[in-house]
Design a protein around this motif. Structure first.
Motif, mmCIF file in Angstrom:
data_model
loop_
_atom_site.group_PDB
_atom_site.id
_atom_site.type_symbol
_atom_site.label_atom_id
_atom_site.label_comp_id
_atom_site.label_asym_id
_atom_site.label_seq_id
_atom_site.Cartn_x
_atom_site.Cartn_y
_atom_site.Cartn_z
ATOM 1 N N ALA A 1 0.302 -0.963 -0.250
ATOM 2 C CA ALA A 1 -0.068 -0.125 0.214
ATOM 3 C C ALA A 1 0.715 1.243 0.073
ATOM 4 C CB ALA A 1 -0.884 0.137 1.542
ATOM 5 N N LEU A 2 0.616 1.863 -0.734
ATOM 6 C CA LEU A 2 1.136 3.258 -1.394
ATOM 7 C C LEU A 2 0.521 4.275 -0.815
ATOM 8 C CD1 LEU A 2 2.729 3.124 -4.774
ATOM 9 C CD2 LEU A 2 3.922 2.374 -2.778
ATOM 10 N N LEU A 3 1.396 5.157 0.316
ATOM 11 C CA LEU A 3 0.166 6.448 0.942
ATOM 12 C C LEU A 3 0.580 7.573 0.036
ATOM 13 C CD1 LEU A 3 0.366 5.665 4.868
ATOM 14 C CD2 LEU A 3 -1.319 4.898 2.954
ATOM 15 N N HIS A 4 -0.573 7.850 -0.620
ATOM 16 C CA HIS A 4 -0.365 8.884 -1.254
ATOM 17 C C HIS A 4 -0.409 10.353 -0.141
ATOM 18 C CE1 HIS A 4 1.069 11.674 -5.316
ATOM 19 N NE2 HIS A 4 -0.222 11.812 -5.067
ATOM 20 N N LEU A 5 0.369 11.168 0.456
ATOM 21 C CA LEU A 5 -0.557 11.485 1.215
ATOM 22 C C LEU A 5 -0.958 12.996 1.515
ATOM 23 C CD1 LEU A 5 0.334 9.932 4.688
ATOM 24 C CD2 LEU A 5 -1.603 9.483 3.410
ATOM 25 N N LEU A 6 -1.604 14.151 1.591
ATOM 26 C CA LEU A 6 -1.504 15.363 1.434
ATOM 27 C C LEU A 6 -1.197 16.077 2.539
ATOM 28 C CD1 LEU A 6 -4.328 17.312 -0.022
ATOM 29 C CD2 LEU A 6 -2.661 18.386 1.913
ATOM 30 N N LYS B 1 -3.928 2.524 9.102
ATOM 31 C CA LYS B 1 -5.609 1.875 9.547
ATOM 32 C C LYS B 1 -5.989 1.443 9.241
ATOM 33 C CE LYS B 1 -4.901 3.799 14.431
ATOM 34 N NZ LYS B 1 -6.214 4.736 16.054
ATOM 35 N N LEU B 2 -6.100 2.204 7.740
ATOM 36 C CA LEU B 2 -7.386 2.125 6.765
ATOM 37 C C LEU B 2 -6.341 0.960 5.782
ATOM 38 C CD1 LEU B 2 -8.368 5.598 5.777
ATOM 39 C CD2 LEU B 2 -10.071 4.009 6.554
ATOM 40 N N ALA B 3 -4.894 1.540 5.488
ATOM 41 C CA ALA B 3 -4.473 0.256 4.614
ATOM 42 C C ALA B 3 -3.760 -1.252 5.022
ATOM 43 C CB ALA B 3 -2.719 0.758 4.528
ATOM 44 N N SER B 4 -4.313 -1.408 6.619
ATOM 45 C CA SER B 4 -4.531 -2.133 6.993
ATOM 46 C C SER B 4 -5.661 -3.595 6.518
ATOM 47 C CB SER B 4 -3.970 -2.328 8.312
ATOM 48 O OG SER B 4 -4.720 -1.768 9.025
ATOM 49 N N ASN B 5 -6.810 -2.232 6.814
ATOM 50 C CA ASN B 5 -7.678 -3.391 6.310
ATOM 51 C C ASN B 5 -7.698 -4.214 5.283
ATOM 52 O OD1 ASN B 5 -9.311 -2.070 8.507
ATOM 53 N ND2 ASN B 5 -10.364 -0.562 7.845
ATOM 54 N N LYS B 6 -6.902 -3.876 4.296
ATOM 55 C CA LYS B 6 -6.327 -4.690 2.805
ATOM 56 C C LYS B 6 -5.851 -5.447 2.905
ATOM 57 C CE LYS B 6 -7.695 0.259 0.779
ATOM 58 N NZ LYS B 6 -8.828 -0.041 0.186
ATOM 59 N N GLU B 7 -4.784 -6.145 4.313
ATOM 60 C CA GLU B 7 -4.332 -7.089 4.278
ATOM 61 C C GLU B 7 -2.788 -6.877 3.560
ATOM 62 O OE1 GLU B 7 -6.760 -10.419 3.941
ATOM 63 O OE2 GLU B 7 -7.506 -10.336 6.296
ATOM 64 N N ASP C 1 0.372 -5.997 11.976
ATOM 65 C CA ASP C 1 0.610 -6.807 11.841
ATOM 66 C C ASP C 1 0.977 -6.740 10.057
ATOM 67 O OD1 ASP C 1 1.533 -9.636 11.806
ATOM 68 O OD2 ASP C 1 0.202 -10.220 11.128
ATOM 69 N N THR C 2 1.773 -5.170 10.183
ATOM 70 C CA THR C 2 2.542 -5.454 8.672
ATOM 71 C C THR C 2 3.533 -4.269 8.754
ATOM 72 O OG1 THR C 2 2.059 -4.206 6.665
ATOM 73 C CG2 THR C 2 1.732 -2.705 8.308
ATOM 74 N N THR C 3 4.623 -4.538 7.872
ATOM 75 C CA THR C 3 5.748 -3.054 7.582
ATOM 76 C C THR C 3 5.401 -1.782 7.293
ATOM 77 O OG1 THR C 3 6.994 -5.785 7.654
ATOM 78 C CG2 THR C 3 8.033 -3.201 7.205
ATOM 79 N N VAL C 4 5.851 -0.694 7.863
ATOM 80 C CA VAL C 4 5.580 0.483 7.725
ATOM 81 C C VAL C 4 7.114 1.124 7.623
ATOM 82 C CG1 VAL C 4 5.130 2.535 8.380
ATOM 83 C CG2 VAL C 4 3.518 0.241 8.662
ATOM 84 N N PHE C 5 7.373 1.417 6.216
ATOM 85 C CA PHE C 5 8.467 2.533 5.893
ATOM 86 C C PHE C 5 7.423 4.006 6.723
ATOM 87 C CE2 PHE C 5 8.475 -1.683 3.202
ATOM 88 C CZ PHE C 5 9.553 -1.665 3.505
ATOM 89 N N LEU C 6 8.222 4.941 7.518
ATOM 90 C CA LEU C 6 7.708 6.249 7.399
ATOM 91 C C LEU C 6 9.413 7.003 7.121
ATOM 92 C CD1 LEU C 6 5.987 7.800 9.484
ATOM 93 C CD2 LEU C 6 6.950 7.103 11.507
ATOM 94 N N GLY C 7 8.223 8.106 6.328
ATOM 95 C CA GLY C 7 9.695 9.342 6.466
ATOM 96 C C GLY C 7 9.333 10.174 6.882
#
Length: 254
Positions: free
Chosen positions: A7-12, A30-36, A80-86
Motif C-alpha cells: 500500500a502506497l500512502l499518497h498523502l496530503l 489503519k485504513l491500509a491495514s484493512n486491505k491485508e 501486523d504489517t511493515t511500515v516505511f515511515l519518512g
C-alpha cells in the motif's frame, strides 16, 4: 513464490503541522491495514512536510524513537504489517537527518536509510550508509527522493543484493522536478522501483501533480496523482518481477 501486497500512502500533509500529519499517518495506516497488506509506504518527510524549516525550525526534531514513534510502533504491531515511515531525526552525533524508518510487524525498528543527496534540503546531513534491509526475507533498498538523481545510491543497493527499491519522495513537477531519474535507475539496475510520492503544496513547491509510480525497465507500469490523500494497493511478484494481478486499487481518504 514471493508475493508482497503493498500500500502506497499518497498523502496530503500540512507543512510544519506535526500533530496533524501524525494523525493522518495513523489513520491512513489503519485504513491500509484493512486491505491485508504486507508493506505500507509513506512519502518522504511525511511527518513534517518538505519545507517545514521555514515554519517551525529544526529544534523540535528528536532522536528516534521518541514518544510518538514508540506509540506508532505499537500501532504497527497491532495491525501486523511493515511500515516505511519518512521522518526527520536527530542523530546520535547531534546532526539532523532526512530518514526513512522500517518498522516490522513486531513493532520493531529493524532498519533505516538516511538520505544521501541532501544539498537541496538545507537542514539535513548526508547519510553515509547504503545497505539493503531484509524484510520478509526480501532484500529491500531505499532511495529517498533526490537520491535518484545519480547512480550513487541505486547502484550500491543493487550490488549489495537489493531485489527491489522503495523510493519515498516529496518531488513535484516543475523546474527541478523529476525528469526520468527513476526510470533511468530502473534501467541501470534492472530492479523495480516503487515511488511513494505525495500531493498538496508547501511553501514554494507544488505537489498537486506529483506522481506515485511503479517503474520497471524504464517504463511506468502504473502511476497515480490526486488532489487528496489516497491509498494505492497492488501485489508484486518478487520472483517473476511483475505484478501478480493487473488490478490496482485506489481508495481516497476523506
Amino acid at each position: 513464490m514471493k508475493r508482497i501486497k503493498i500500500a502506497l500512502l499518497h498523502l496530503l500533509p500540512i507543512v510544519g503541522d506535526i500533530r496533524y500529519n501524525q494523525e493522518l499517518i495513523e489513520r491512513s495506516v489503519k485504513l491500509a491495514s484493512n486491505k491485508e497488506v504486507d508493506w505500507i509506504i509513506t512519502p518522504e518527510l511525511s511527518v513534517s512536510g518538505l519545507q517545514f524549516r521555514r515554519r517551525i525550525g529544526i529544534d523540535w526534531i528528536e532522536c528516534q524513537p521518541n514518544s510518538w514513534m514508540n506509540r506508532f510502533c505499537q500501532l504497527v504491531k497491532s495491525i501486523d504489517t511493515t511500515v516505511f515511515l519518512g521522518s526527520p531525526e536527530k542523530g546520535e552525533d547531534g546532526k539532523y537527518y532526512n530518514s526513512v524508518f522500517v518498522i516490522d510487524s513486531n513493532g520493531q525498528i529493524i532498519g533505516k536509510q538516511r538520505k544521501i543527496n541532501v544539498l537541496s534540503d538545507g537542514w539535513s546531513t548526508a547519510g553515509k550508509v547504503i545497505e539493503p534491509i531484509i524484510i520478509d526475507d526480501i532484500h529491500v533498498g531505499i532511495m529517498i527522493c533526490a537520491d535518484a538523481y545519480t547512480t550513487n545510491v541505486a547502484e550500491p543497493l543493487y550490488q549489495k543484493g537489493a531485489e527491489i527499491i522503495i523510493a519515498p519522495a516529496s518531488w513535484g513537477p516543475g523546474l527541478h522536478g523529476p525528469n526520468g531519474e527513476w526510470e533511468q535507475r530502473s534501467i541501470e539496475t534492472g530492479l523495480p522501483i516503487i515511488v511513494c510520492n505525495r500531493t498538496g503544496e508547501d511553501e514554494t513547491v507544488s505537489f498537486w501533480q506529483a506522481e506515485s509510480s511503479l517503474i520497471k525497465n524504464g517504463e511506468r507500469i502504473f502511476t497515480h496523482q490526486s488532489k487528496q490523500s489516497a491509498i494505492i494497493t497492488f501485489e508484486w511478484d518478487i520472483e517473476r518481477q511483475q505484478l501478480h494481478s493487473a488490478q490496482i486499487e485506489v481508495e481516497y481518504i476523506e
